[in-house]
Design a protein around this motif. Structure first.
Motif, PDB file in Angstrom:
ATOM      1  N   SER A 249       0.849  -1.201   0.000  1.00 33.38           N
ATOM      2  CA  SER A 249       0.000   0.000   0.000  1.00 33.38           C
ATOM      3  C   SER A 249       0.882   1.247   0.000  1.00 33.38           C
ATOM      4  N   PRO A 250       0.429   2.338  -0.648  1.00 30.04           N
ATOM      5  CA  PRO A 250       1.242   3.563  -0.678  1.00 30.04           C
ATOM      6  C   PRO A 250       1.499   4.110   0.715  1.00 30.04           C
ATOM      7  N   PHE A 251       0.539   3.952   1.627  1.00 33.86           N
ATOM      8  CA  PHE A 251       0.781   4.452   2.995  1.00 33.86           C
ATOM      9  C   PHE A 251       1.949   3.694   3.626  1.00 33.86           C
ATOM     10  N   ASN A 252       1.936   2.370   3.488  1.00 29.54           N
ATOM     11  CA  ASN A 252       3.039   1.588   4.065  1.00 29.54           C
ATOM     12  C   ASN A 252       4.364   1.959   3.406  1.00 29.54           C
ATOM     13  N   ALA A 253       4.350   2.152   2.085  1.00 25.91           N
ATOM     14  CA  ALA A 253       5.593   2.531   1.386  1.00 25.91           C
ATOM     15  C   ALA A 253       6.135   3.828   1.971  1.00 25.91           C
ATOM     16  N   TRP A 254       5.250   4.761   2.286  1.00 20.17           N
ATOM     17  CA  TRP A 254       5.674   6.055   2.854  1.00 20.17           C
ATOM     18  C   TRP A 254       6.272   5.864   4.246  1.00 20.17           C
ATOM     19  N   VAL A 255       5.639   4.997   5.048  1.00 24.37           N
ATOM     20  CA  VAL A 255       6.188   4.728   6.392  1.00 24.37           C
ATOM     21  C   VAL A 255       7.586   4.110   6.265  1.00 24.37           C
ATOM     22  N   PHE A 256       7.740   3.194   5.319  1.00 29.27           N
ATOM     23  CA  PHE A 256       9.061   2.565   5.135  1.00 29.27           C
ATOM     24  C   PHE A 256      10.090   3.593   4.656  1.00 29.27           C
ATOM     25  N   LEU A 257       9.673   4.537   3.804  1.00 29.43           N
ATOM     26  CA  LEU A 257      10.591   5.590   3.361  1.00 29.43           C
ATOM     27  C   LEU A 257      11.086   6.403   4.563  1.00 29.43           C
ATOM     28  N   LYS A 258      10.164   6.698   5.479  1.00 30.48           N
ATOM     29  CA  LYS A 258      10.559   7.438   6.699  1.00 30.48           C
ATOM     30  C   LYS A 258      11.505   6.585   7.541  1.00 30.48           C
ATOM     31  N   GLY A 259      11.221   5.280   7.614  1.00 30.26           N
ATOM     32  CA  GLY A 259      12.102   4.391   8.360  1.00 30.26           C
ATOM     33  C   GLY A 259      13.502   4.368   7.767  1.00 30.26           C
ATOM     34  N   LEU A 260      13.571   4.323   6.436  1.00 32.50           N
ATOM     35  CA  LEU A 260      14.882   4.222   5.778  1.00 32.50           C
ATOM     36  C   LEU A 260      15.779   5.416   6.083  1.00 32.50           C
ATOM     37  N   GLU A 261      15.165   6.583   6.318  1.00 27.99           N
ATOM     38  CA  GLU A 261      15.984   7.783   6.553  1.00 27.99           C
ATOM     39  C   GLU A 261      16.932   7.603   7.738  1.00 27.99           C
ATOM     40  N   THR A 262      16.534   6.765   8.690  1.00 32.51           N
ATOM     41  CA  THR A 262      17.382   6.559   9.875  1.00 32.51           C
ATOM     42  C   THR A 262      18.017   5.166   9.890  1.00 32.51           C
ATOM     43  N   LEU A 263      17.935   4.442   8.764  1.00 33.78           N
ATOM     44  CA  LEU A 263      18.382   3.040   8.752  1.00 33.78           C
ATOM     45  C   LEU A 263      19.835   2.882   9.202  1.00 33.78           C
ATOM     46  N   ARG A 264      20.705   3.675   8.604  1.00 32.55           N
ATOM     47  CA  ARG A 264      22.127   3.525   8.905  1.00 32.55           C
ATOM     48  C   ARG A 264      22.420   3.809  10.381  1.00 32.55           C
ATOM     49  N   LEU A 265      21.837   4.900  10.890  1.00 34.61           N
ATOM     50  CA  LEU A 265      22.031   5.252  12.303  1.00 34.61           C
ATOM     51  C   LEU A 265      21.481   4.170  13.214  1.00 34.61           C
ATOM     52  N   ARG A 266      20.275   3.686  12.866  1.00 32.80           N
ATOM     53  CA  ARG A 266      19.646   2.681  13.725  1.00 32.80           C
ATOM     54  C   ARG A 266      20.439   1.392  13.731  1.00 32.80           C
ATOM     55  N   MET A 267      20.879   0.930  12.544  1.00 26.20           N
ATOM     56  CA  MET A 267      21.590  -0.354  12.495  1.00 26.20           C
ATOM     57  C   MET A 267      22.902  -0.280  13.271  1.00 26.20           C
ATOM     58  N   ASP A 268      23.555   0.877  13.201  1.00 24.16           N
ATOM     59  CA  ASP A 268      24.780   1.043  13.988  1.00 24.16           C
ATOM     60  C   ASP A 268      24.456   1.003  15.481  1.00 24.16           C
ATOM     61  N   ALA A 269      23.360   1.635  15.878  1.00 21.49           N
ATOM     62  CA  ALA A 269      22.996   1.678  17.301  1.00 21.49           C
ATOM     63  C   ALA A 269      22.526   0.303  17.791  1.00 21.49           C
ATOM     64  N   HIS A 270      21.708  -0.406  16.968  1.00 27.10           N
ATOM     65  CA  HIS A 270      21.297  -1.776  17.335  1.00 27.10           C
ATOM     66  C   HIS A 270      22.543  -2.646  17.535  1.00 27.10           C
ATOM     67  N   SER A 271      23.489  -2.509  16.606  1.00 30.03           N
ATOM     68  CA  SER A 271      24.693  -3.350  16.644  1.00 30.03           C
ATOM     69  C   SER A 271      25.545  -3.029  17.871  1.00 30.03           C
ATOM     70  N   ALA A 272      25.697  -1.747  18.177  1.00 29.05           N
ATOM     71  CA  ALA A 272      26.516  -1.350  19.325  1.00 29.05           C
ATOM     72  C   ALA A 272      25.877  -1.855  20.619  1.00 29.05           C
ATOM     73  N   GLY A 273      24.552  -1.720  20.729  1.00 29.46           N
ATOM     74  CA  GLY A 273      23.851  -2.192  21.929  1.00 29.46           C
ATOM     75  C   GLY A 273      23.978  -3.703  22.076  1.00 29.46           C
ATOM     76  N   ALA A 274      23.806  -4.420  20.967  1.00 29.96           N
ATOM     77  CA  ALA A 274      23.873  -5.888  21.015  1.00 29.96           C
ATOM     78  C   ALA A 274      25.278  -6.342  21.404  1.00 29.96           C
ATOM     79  N   MET A 275      26.285  -5.634  20.891  1.00 24.86           N
ATOM     80  CA  MET A 275      27.677  -5.993  21.213  1.00 24.86           C
ATOM     81  C   MET A 275      27.932  -5.844  22.715  1.00 24.86           C
ATOM     82  N   THR A 276      27.524  -4.709  23.263  1.00 25.71           N
ATOM     83  CA  THR A 276      27.727  -4.472  24.702  1.00 25.71           C
ATOM     84  C   THR A 276      27.006  -5.533  25.529  1.00 25.71           C
TER      85      THR A 276
END
Ligand SMILES: *Cc1c(COP(=O)(O)O)cnc(C)c1O
Length: 398
Positions: A249-276
């Motif tokens: 659905s176009p609404f879901n595509a838009w939500v995913f676009l917003k999610g992608l904007e922070t993808l790199r930051l989030r994946m780095d933060a998820h990874s750092a937290g999991a490592m600790t």
């Protein structure tokens, strides 16, 4: 160099592509991406309508075929994965189903890692089999077993890396070579790493599949999926989607676009937290074993360092004790959510043997090392110190 040296996104980093790739502003000059909530489109003339229906002219016809917001999401994901094209679907499972329906026929054979997402196993075992497509499941990191399982009818090798829940790491380049030698396609479900941490196409895979529901959204809001690959393969998948209908659905595509904007930051933060957290758990006497590819003791550590940018947000561990001990641990946590989902800002905790992997036979559970004392945590974005306080509650309950 490039066909278009003026394109500021050419050679751009993932962080930049995740924010900007594919966006074309309308005449309104909007800065944020527009959501096109329309089921159909108006043609400027009868001749143009005829041309679009015949496929002789580009342009929108109906949102089961194309939608500008969905197309933007597709272009952005294709850019992030380094693929020619992408097709968005209603869910991750719809992405896997649509890819199989488009590219396989009765009589074809698949070889699949035993440790893939449970519903993928059901789809292959129960439904594809009904239509004459057989699947052989192999131990994820047993490369000789992959090769032995290939028959003249094999068309696809299918895997996830790192695996769920014990984070086995599979050598994508090695399996891509095997796939090429046997004229098969290598399909990688890249849900756990996302293109921010791992780009399977660059390692030789033919197609990448995502449950966008997980890290691409990153905040547990929408269900969706996407497949990335060559324009030729994506045309086939698009053809199936048009006829069968599991579109995003176009609404879901838009939500995913917003999610992608922070993808790199989030994946780095998820990874750092999991490592600790993996290191903290490893030092606790009440914990028998920790599975996380970021730990040098993990058998897949060196390979993960080579093919991933970081180690991701999912880890699992065995408590000393039995199932009841694992359940006491889980029930004693107060902050983490007891849910099977992952890829959320909220940390989740689950007992795989009796939930996500409860359908496996005892033998398969043993093979996959899903013991009764195993707990999986998908580390979110809360303060790591608060998560550790919560895990200590679990340890105190053992
Ligand atoms: C969740 C998940 C899927 C299925 O995706 P849905 O969006 O739930 O349909 C497929 N593969 C993996 C690895 C997943 O975690």
């Amino acid at each position: 160099m490039t066909d278009n040296p003026e394109d500021p996104l050419d050679q751009a980093d993932i962080a930049t592509l995740a924010i900007r790739a594919g966006h074309r502003r309308t005449h309104e000059g909007e800065h944020g991406e527009a959501i096109f909530t329309t089921s159909s489109y108006v043609f400027p003339s009868a001749a143009e309508a005829a041309a679009r229906f015949a496929g002789d002219a580009p342009g929108n016809v109906y949102s089961r075929y194309t939608n500008p917001t969905v197309r933007l999401f597709q272009e952005r994901i294709a850019a992030l994965e380094g693929g020619e094209a992408a097709v968005a679907t209603a869910s991750g499972m719809a992405a896997i189903l649509s890819t199989c329906m488009a590219l396989l026929s009765a009589g074809d054979h698949l070889v699949c890692a035993r440790s893939v997402f449970g519903t993928t196993t059901v789809l292959f075992n129960k439904y594809l089999r009904k239509f004459g497509v057989d699947t052989t499941f192999v131990d994820t990191t047993d490369y000789a077993a992959w090769e032995r399982a290939i028959t003249p009818a094999t068309r696809v090798l299918f895997l996830e890396t790192p695996s769920n829940p014990i984070c086995e790491v599979v050598d994508i380049a090695r399996l891509a070579e095997l796939a090429r030698a046997h004229n098969c396609l290598l399909i990688v479900d890249n849900c756990f790493c996302t293109p921010a941490l791992q780009q399977p196409l660059a390692l030789g895979a033919d197609l990448v599949i995502h449950s966008a529901t997980k890290y691409l959204d990153g905040q547990g809001r929408c269900v969706g999926g996407v497949v990335v690959g060559s324009a030729e393969h994506m045309d086939e998948v698009t053809g199936f989607l048009r006829s069968a209908g599991p579109t995003m659905s176009p609404f879901n595509a838009w939500v995913f676009l917003k999610g992608l904007e922070t993808l790199r930051l989030r994946m780095d933060a998820h990874s750092a937290g999991a490592m600790t957290i993996a290191e903290w758990l490893s030092a606790r006497p009440a914990i028998e074993k920790v599975y996380y590819a970021g730990l040098p003791s993990h058998p897949g550590h060196a390979l993960a360092r080579r093919q991933q940018r970081a180690f991701g947000g999912v880890l699992s561990f065995q408590v000393k004790g039995d199932r009841d001990a694992a359940w006491r641990f889980i029930d004693a946590t107060r902050l983490m959510s007891l849910t099977a989902n992952l890829g959320d800002a909220k940390t989740t905790i689950v007992h795989p043997a009796t939930t996500t992997h409860s359908r496996l036979s005892e033998q398969d559970k043993q093979r996959a090392q899903i013991t009764d004392n195993l707990i999986r945590v998908a580390v979110g974005l809360e303060a790591t110190a608060d998560l550790i306080t919560d895990l200590q509650r679990g340890i105190d309950a053992l």
